[in-house]
Design a protein around this motif. Structure first.
Motif, PDB file in Angstrom:
ATOM      1  N   ILE A 268     -48.099  23.996 -45.243  1.00  0.00           N
ATOM      2  CA  ILE A 268     -47.244  24.814 -45.772  1.00  0.00           C
ATOM      3  C   ILE A 268     -45.819  24.224 -45.307  1.00  0.00           C
ATOM      4  O   ILE A 268     -45.384  23.552 -44.352  1.00  0.00           O
ATOM      5  CB  ILE A 268     -47.489  26.201 -45.143  1.00  0.00           C
ATOM      6  N   GLU A 269     -44.715  24.839 -45.959  1.00  0.00           N
ATOM      7  CA  GLU A 269     -43.203  24.561 -45.922  1.00  0.00           C
ATOM      8  C   GLU A 269     -42.776  25.906 -45.437  1.00  0.00           C
ATOM      9  O   GLU A 269     -43.069  27.047 -45.862  1.00  0.00           O
ATOM     10  CB  GLU A 269     -42.535  24.035 -47.053  1.00  0.00           C
ATOM     11  N   ILE A 270     -41.772  25.723 -44.572  1.00  0.00           N
ATOM     12  CA  ILE A 270     -41.101  26.887 -43.835  1.00  0.00           C
ATOM     13  C   ILE A 270     -39.845  26.654 -43.960  1.00  0.00           C
ATOM     14  O   ILE A 270     -39.208  25.919 -43.365  1.00  0.00           O
ATOM     15  CB  ILE A 270     -41.558  27.214 -42.246  1.00  0.00           C
ATOM     16  N   ASP A 271     -39.119  27.507 -44.882  1.00  0.00           N
ATOM     17  CA  ASP A 271     -37.751  26.996 -45.368  1.00  0.00           C
ATOM     18  C   ASP A 271     -36.787  28.508 -44.821  1.00  0.00           C
ATOM     19  O   ASP A 271     -36.827  29.253 -45.407  1.00  0.00           O
ATOM     20  CB  ASP A 271     -37.564  26.896 -46.798  1.00  0.00           C
ATOM     21  N   ALA A 272     -35.916  28.035 -43.540  1.00  0.00           N
ATOM     22  CA  ALA A 272     -35.145  28.964 -43.106  1.00  0.00           C
ATOM     23  C   ALA A 272     -33.810  28.875 -43.339  1.00  0.00           C
ATOM     24  O   ALA A 272     -33.237  27.679 -43.328  1.00  0.00           O
ATOM     25  CB  ALA A 272     -35.391  29.285 -41.702  1.00  0.00           C
ATOM     26  N   ARG A 273     -33.121  30.016 -43.775  1.00  0.00           N
ATOM     27  CA  ARG A 273     -31.748  29.912 -44.208  1.00  0.00           C
ATOM     28  C   ARG A 273     -30.794  31.010 -43.843  1.00  0.00           C
ATOM     29  O   ARG A 273     -31.418  32.098 -43.748  1.00  0.00           O
ATOM     30  CB  ARG A 273     -31.493  29.987 -45.723  1.00  0.00           C
ATOM     31  N   ALA A 274     -29.651  30.706 -43.355  1.00  0.00           N
ATOM     32  CA  ALA A 274     -28.441  31.706 -42.617  1.00  0.00           C
ATOM     33  C   ALA A 274     -28.215  32.339 -43.909  1.00  0.00           C
ATOM     34  O   ALA A 274     -27.524  31.647 -44.979  1.00  0.00           O
ATOM     35  CB  ALA A 274     -27.810  31.249 -42.025  1.00  0.00           C
ATOM     36  N   LEU A 275     -28.061  33.597 -43.996  1.00  0.00           N
ATOM     37  CA  LEU A 275     -27.579  34.450 -45.114  1.00  0.00           C
ATOM     38  C   LEU A 275     -26.024  34.957 -44.650  1.00  0.00           C
ATOM     39  O   LEU A 275     -25.094  35.023 -45.235  1.00  0.00           O
ATOM     40  CB  LEU A 275     -28.121  35.717 -45.352  1.00  0.00           C
ATOM     41  N   ARG A 276     -25.986  35.144 -43.072  1.00  0.00           N
ATOM     42  CA  ARG A 276     -24.647  35.534 -42.510  1.00  0.00           C
ATOM     43  C   ARG A 276     -24.997  35.136 -40.804  1.00  0.00           C
ATOM     44  O   ARG A 276     -25.815  35.697 -40.554  1.00  0.00           O
ATOM     45  CB  ARG A 276     -24.455  36.973 -42.689  1.00  0.00           C
ATOM     46  N   VAL A 277     -23.961  34.353 -40.419  1.00  0.00           N
ATOM     47  CA  VAL A 277     -23.998  34.383 -39.000  1.00  0.00           C
ATOM     48  C   VAL A 277     -22.305  34.729 -38.650  1.00  0.00           C
ATOM     49  O   VAL A 277     -21.570  33.758 -38.746  1.00  0.00           O
ATOM     50  CB  VAL A 277     -24.217  32.749 -38.563  1.00  0.00           C
ATOM     51  N   GLY A 278     -22.240  35.857 -37.852  1.00  0.00           N
ATOM     52  CA  GLY A 278     -20.980  36.355 -37.810  1.00  0.00           C
ATOM     53  C   GLY A 278     -20.729  36.457 -36.215  1.00  0.00           C
ATOM     54  O   GLY A 278     -21.214  35.651 -35.507  1.00  0.00           O
ATOM     55  N   LYS A 279     -19.588  37.106 -35.826  1.00  0.00           N
ATOM     56  CA  LYS A 279     -19.318  37.092 -34.367  1.00  0.00           C
ATOM     57  C   LYS A 279     -20.458  37.735 -33.683  1.00  0.00           C
ATOM     58  O   LYS A 279     -20.759  37.316 -32.599  1.00  0.00           O
ATOM     59  CB  LYS A 279     -18.070  37.973 -34.171  1.00  0.00           C
ATOM     60  N   THR A 280     -21.038  38.974 -34.240  1.00  0.00           N
ATOM     61  CA  THR A 280     -21.717  39.683 -33.404  1.00  0.00           C
ATOM     62  C   THR A 280     -23.392  39.713 -34.102  1.00  0.00           C
ATOM     63  O   THR A 280     -24.437  40.374 -33.380  1.00  0.00           O
ATOM     64  CB  THR A 280     -21.653  41.058 -33.078  1.00  0.00           C
ATOM     65  N   VAL A 281     -23.472  39.594 -35.422  1.00  0.00           N
ATOM     66  CA  VAL A 281     -24.728  39.765 -36.116  1.00  0.00           C
ATOM     67  C   VAL A 281     -25.010  38.471 -36.791  1.00  0.00           C
ATOM     68  O   VAL A 281     -24.197  37.987 -37.618  1.00  0.00           O
ATOM     69  CB  VAL A 281     -24.822  41.027 -36.942  1.00  0.00           C
ATOM     70  N   ALA A 282     -26.136  38.112 -36.976  1.00  0.00           N
ATOM     71  CA  ALA A 282     -26.724  36.974 -37.897  1.00  0.00           C
ATOM     72  C   ALA A 282     -27.894  37.429 -38.682  1.00  0.00           C
ATOM     73  O   ALA A 282     -28.917  38.389 -38.184  1.00  0.00           O
ATOM     74  CB  ALA A 282     -27.189  35.737 -36.947  1.00  0.00           C
ATOM     75  N   VAL A 283     -28.034  37.303 -39.656  1.00  0.00           N
ATOM     76  CA  VAL A 283     -29.082  37.658 -40.672  1.00  0.00           C
ATOM     77  C   VAL A 283     -29.676  36.204 -41.474  1.00  0.00           C
ATOM     78  O   VAL A 283     -28.791  35.342 -42.024  1.00  0.00           O
ATOM     79  CB  VAL A 283     -28.612  38.368 -41.644  1.00  0.00           C
ATOM     80  N   VAL A 284     -30.886  35.865 -41.371  1.00  0.00           N
ATOM     81  CA  VAL A 284     -31.514  34.680 -41.874  1.00  0.00           C
ATOM     82  C   VAL A 284     -32.809  35.196 -42.832  1.00  0.00           C
ATOM     83  O   VAL A 284     -33.307  36.228 -42.379  1.00  0.00           O
ATOM     84  CB  VAL A 284     -32.044  33.890 -40.801  1.00  0.00           C
ATOM     85  N   THR A 285     -33.050  34.481 -43.581  1.00  0.00           N
ATOM     86  CA  THR A 285     -34.193  34.615 -44.529  1.00  0.00           C
ATOM     87  C   THR A 285     -35.260  33.319 -44.396  1.00  0.00           C
ATOM     88  O   THR A 285     -34.571  32.398 -44.111  1.00  0.00           O
ATOM     89  CB  THR A 285     -33.910  34.626 -45.932  1.00  0.00           C
ATOM     90  N   VAL A 286     -36.416  33.635 -44.384  1.00  0.00           N
ATOM     91  CA  VAL A 286     -37.345  32.661 -43.942  1.00  0.00           C
ATOM     92  C   VAL A 286     -38.431  32.659 -45.375  1.00  0.00           C
ATOM     93  O   VAL A 286     -39.047  33.655 -45.195  1.00  0.00           O
ATOM     94  CB  VAL A 286     -38.059  32.547 -42.592  1.00  0.00           C
ATOM     95  N   GLU A 287     -38.690  31.688 -45.853  1.00  0.00           N
ATOM     96  CA  GLU A 287     -39.642  31.573 -46.901  1.00  0.00           C
ATOM     97  C   GLU A 287     -40.849  30.694 -46.718  1.00  0.00           C
ATOM     98  O   GLU A 287     -40.632  29.453 -46.162  1.00  0.00           O
ATOM     99  CB  GLU A 287     -39.221  31.281 -48.239  1.00  0.00           C
ATOM    100  N   PHE A 288     -42.035  30.833 -46.722  1.00  0.00           N
ATOM    101  CA  PHE A 288     -43.279  30.211 -46.433  1.00  0.00           C
ATOM    102  C   PHE A 288     -43.742  29.810 -47.848  1.00  0.00           C
ATOM    103  O   PHE A 288     -44.060  30.785 -48.886  1.00  0.00           O
ATOM    104  CB  PHE A 288     -44.295  30.803 -45.693  1.00  0.00           C
TER     105      PHE A 288
END
Length: 190
Positions: A146-166
């Motif tokens: 399997i591949e695990i592809d993680a990408r940042a949607l937003r990395v700000g000063k206090t909040v980060a949001v990432v998506t990870v697809e298998f």
């Protein structure tokens, strides 16, 4: 299925409408409605308290053992700012009762690989989890790549949001998609 055995009582929870209790030599069936004490005992089995044969093993494990247990066999294939691409063969230790990749292992990988993406921005900490969600779309079986592809949607000063697809490496079919939101510690300007 949860099993708890003591000298007096053994409970077996079935996924259907009935549960079976064996008290002494008598057996009773009734609609699923366990008392809270029995539920507690089923959940606490293996907690390392008196009478637990697993106590030396549980308490002898190194700190952060679980992360290493999940990550063993994980290979980083590509890394750049905002993206980490990994691959692994699904190992037998991460299978559920249906003999495919356990949902808890998938969620842990969303956490671990997703947090690695945040580090690609040069932050000193990947922060604390605020929210994590996983949609399970297909099964990945033992020894399947399997591949695990993680990408940042937003990395700000206090909040980060990432998506990870298998994805299944040989077909590209999506196995699961995860999203992870983390609170980042405020960096001191001093």
């Amino acid at each position: 299925m949860c099993k708890y055995k003591s000298n007096a009582t053994r409970c077996i929870i079935y996924r259907g409408d009935l549960e079976k209790f064996e008290i002494g030599n008598s057996e009773k069936r009734r609609p699923n409605s366990m008392d809270l004490k029995t539920v507690k005992k089923c959940l606490e089995k293996g907690d390392g308290v008196e009478g637990d044969n697993n106590a030396p093993t549980i308490h002898g494990m190194p700190s952060r053992f679980f992360e290493n247990f999940i990550r063993q066999g994980l290979r980083v294939d590509h890394i750049e700012k905002g993206r980490v691409l990994c691959s692994m063969k699904v190992p037998p230790r991460l299978l559920n009762a249906g003999n495919f990749l356990h949902g808890g292992a998938t969620a842990s990988l969303v956490d671990l690989v997703g947090s690695a993406v945040i580090y690609t921005y040069g932050v000193g900490s990947s922060g604390a989890s605020v929210e994590i969600s996983v949609s399970y779309l297909d099964a990945a079986y033992v020894d399947e790549e399997i591949e695990i592809d993680a990408r940042a949607l937003r990395v700000g000063k206090t909040v980060a949001v990432v998506t990870v697809e298998f994805r299944k490496k040989n077909t590209g079919k999506i196995v699961a998609q995860g999203r992870h939101t983390k609170y980042l510690p405020v960096q001191s300007k001093m």
